[in-house]
Design a protein around this motif. Sequence first.
Motif, short mmCIF file in Angstrom:
data_model
loop_
_atom_site.label_atom_id
_atom_site.label_comp_id
_atom_site.label_asym_id
_atom_site.label_seq_id
_atom_site.Cartn_x
_atom_site.Cartn_y
_atom_site.Cartn_z
N UNK A 151 5.51 -3.06 7.80
CA UNK A 151 4.66 -2.65 6.66
C UNK A 151 3.18 -2.63 7.01
N UNK A 152 2.86 -2.39 8.28
CA UNK A 152 1.45 -2.33 8.67
C UNK A 152 0.78 -1.03 8.25
N UNK A 153 1.58 -0.02 8.01
CA UNK A 153 1.05 1.26 7.57
C UNK A 153 1.85 1.71 6.35
N UNK A 154 1.15 2.14 5.30
CA UNK A 154 1.84 2.51 4.07
C UNK A 154 0.98 3.49 3.28
N UNK A 155 1.63 4.30 2.47
CA UNK A 155 0.96 5.16 1.50
C UNK A 155 1.60 4.93 0.14
N UNK A 156 0.84 5.21 -0.93
CA UNK A 156 1.32 4.92 -2.27
C UNK A 156 1.05 6.09 -3.20
N UNK A 157 1.98 6.33 -4.11
CA UNK A 157 1.88 7.39 -5.11
C UNK A 157 2.39 6.86 -6.44
N UNK A 158 1.85 7.39 -7.51
CA UNK A 158 2.52 7.31 -8.80
C UNK A 158 3.51 8.46 -8.83
N UNK A 159 4.77 8.14 -9.17
CA UNK A 159 5.81 9.17 -9.12
C UNK A 159 6.62 9.14 -10.42
N UNK A 160 7.32 10.25 -10.65
CA UNK A 160 8.25 10.39 -11.77
C UNK A 160 9.64 10.60 -11.19
N UNK A 161 10.58 9.74 -11.59
CA UNK A 161 11.96 9.79 -11.08
C UNK A 161 12.88 10.12 -12.25
N UNK A 162 13.70 11.18 -12.15
CA UNK A 162 14.61 11.53 -13.25
C UNK A 162 15.59 10.41 -13.56
N UNK A 588 -4.37 -6.91 13.11
CA UNK A 588 -3.49 -5.86 13.63
C UNK A 588 -2.02 -6.15 13.36
N UNK A 589 -1.69 -7.41 13.14
CA UNK A 589 -0.29 -7.80 13.03
C UNK A 589 0.21 -7.89 11.60
N UNK A 590 -0.71 -8.11 10.66
CA UNK A 590 -0.26 -8.32 9.29
C UNK A 590 -0.01 -7.00 8.58
N UNK A 591 0.49 -7.09 7.36
CA UNK A 591 0.85 -5.90 6.59
C UNK A 591 -0.39 -5.22 6.01
N UNK A 592 -0.16 -4.02 5.51
CA UNK A 592 -1.25 -3.15 5.07
C UNK A 592 -2.11 -3.78 3.98
N UNK A 593 -1.50 -4.43 3.01
CA UNK A 593 -2.23 -4.95 1.86
C UNK A 593 -3.35 -5.89 2.28
N UNK A 594 -3.10 -6.74 3.27
CA UNK A 594 -4.09 -7.75 3.67
C UNK A 594 -4.80 -7.40 4.97
N UNK A 595 -4.60 -6.21 5.49
CA UNK A 595 -5.13 -5.89 6.81
C UNK A 595 -6.66 -5.84 6.85
#
Length: 698
Positions: A151-162, A588-595
């Motif tokens: 989880x070192x690299x991530x992207x986020x979206x608001x989405x609509x799921x049927x 470099x080792x931790x996840x995206x949120x706290x990087x």
Amino acid sequence: MSGTKAVLPYGSWPSPITADDAARGDALLEWAGFLGDDVCWTEVLPEEDGRSGLMRRTADGVEEVLPPGWDVRTRVIEYGGRPWLALSGRAADGLVFTHGPDQRLHRWRPGSEPAPLSPPGAWPGELRYADFAVHGDEVWCLRETVADDTARSAVRHLVAVPLDGSAAEDPSRVRELAATHHFMTGPRIEPGGGRVAWLGWDHPDMPWDSTRLMVAAVLPDGTLGPPSVRMGGEGEAVTQADWATDGSGTLYAVSDPDGWWNVHAVDRDGGTRSLCPRPEEFGEALWRIGLRWCLPLLDGTLAVIHGVGERRLGILGADGALTDFADPATEWHFAATDGRRIAAVASSPGRRRTVVLADPADGSVRTVRAPSAEAGSPASDVPAPAADAPAPAADVPAPAADASAPDARMPASGAEAPAPSAESVPSDAYATTPFRRTYRADDGEPVHVHVYPPHHPAVTGPADELPPCLVLAHGGPTSRSHLVLNQEISYFTSRGIGVVDVQYGGSTGYGRAYRERLRHRWGQTDVQDCATAARGLIAEGLADPDRIAIRGGSAGGWTAVASIAAEPGLYRAAAVYYPVLDPVSWREETHDFESRYLDGLIGPWPDTADRYARQSPLREADRIRTPFVLLQGLDDTVCPPAQAERLLRRIDPDTVPYRFLTFEGEGHGFRRSATVAASLRAELRLYADALGFTPASS
């Protein structure tokens, strides 16, 4: 039982609270909500590998809502978020939830097996969903897409799921609604569906530094119009937003433009006003997506969770009047409402975590899930992690502390008598009565602490002996711990070992200024404040100066290691759980949120590389002479095992006795009862050897 207490050395008192009891004695109850008229919540089941079950109370007791085996948990930003939502006010319509192992969004209807709504990722857990809202025949939510299991690299979206399940096999059916920021909360849809709001922020900010409240129109085709910023910005953190229920278009935002998280009304024309300006916190640091502390009710009032050093549940009227519920709970978490009632997890110094139902109509607070309810095997947070108007003018115990036995705070004499049978007294009778203290650091700044004195209903310590004490550094570090009944702390205090839980500078709950005492000073302010707390207890005669230990997890593990390096003469032992230790590699080792978290805690990299070297606990690791135990989950993506291993490479085992315990299948924060129990037994063994006592049992 005789009224005369037995006199036994501190640390050797017999206790019915074993490590196994402590591991399963405090149920980890989270994410309360409503399914029809039923109050539901998630509950970690440590005997089932830490699976999180969705529970409810029925006439027959506590039961799981879903069929066996489903794990209601999301890994969004690694710390998770709100993982489920009822689809309407009718139980027959069922709910949506994220399933832990594959992180897919599912729909459940009563009498059927859950069915997937979202498509599978390229690998299990690639696509994660949280913080849901229903719009027509879709569920709108936050989706996180991670590159791999680190989880070192991530992207986020608001989405609509049927809701019809058509996207389960056809990913093109998932509509992307917005991606305004690198980090976002889920959507809040205005009653009537005309607009939607969410929070967003970008690196290097954390959500308690600067966030923006975004609002966009919902267009007739279900897409969103151009979003606009309605509140927040540089140096201001909006931590929650929700719409009024009356159709006025008012948006309630919990934000801190004046240094405290207060409730504001954001009008349709863009004007803002503070509804109850106080030097108190009406919100918390947004470590988990979907947390709420301000709940609009159908009658136009707001249910709010507020305070300093504690949290109370109150009702905020349109005139700004705030009326608290007459309930002893001092902490309220994971609140939700059906528009009339409030469901939450509540606790206090005299009560462990409990699911409750509060009704403003009559002021009642009813227990829904008591700590002793049987619903699988409850779990505990480990370490005692994973809430606050200014500190009292006088540094005196809270009134409840007066009820504790004299020996609980100060060694007292007592006649020799046989130790009682542990089974003769209920285990909660072994819980101490904690109290607050505020000490002063060398620079004059306040240091808020929670003191848990040794306590046993039938044993006292010798008149000529002071108790050993554990200094507890909470994780975060932008977090806090709670002055509540805690089975893990009772494991130590019932054996005659005191605990002081330090809300060091940087802790939340005391306003932005206190929180920012740690800015660029991580590894310094926290270390100094823990030492201030220890020396404050020693000066009051509440702890033996030669028997002080320190314990902490995650960021608290950093503080523990830095403390034994900086204060080798103060601490005689340390228990370190899944720590951060090497800030340069951790980026470099931790996840995206706290990087980019360290930009605020230490400074921007590489411009402040000298600070990274100077403030790292590894810098003076060769000075460490204090014995320690190091406990690490091998699946930890927040503080990977490599962090712990770097410390051990700098320690000479012939000079410094230590134990390194690793646990397969455990991540950041232990969930399995066997892991928790093994960790506590290792701690007690360390303290016994280093602080000089013989425990009666473990």
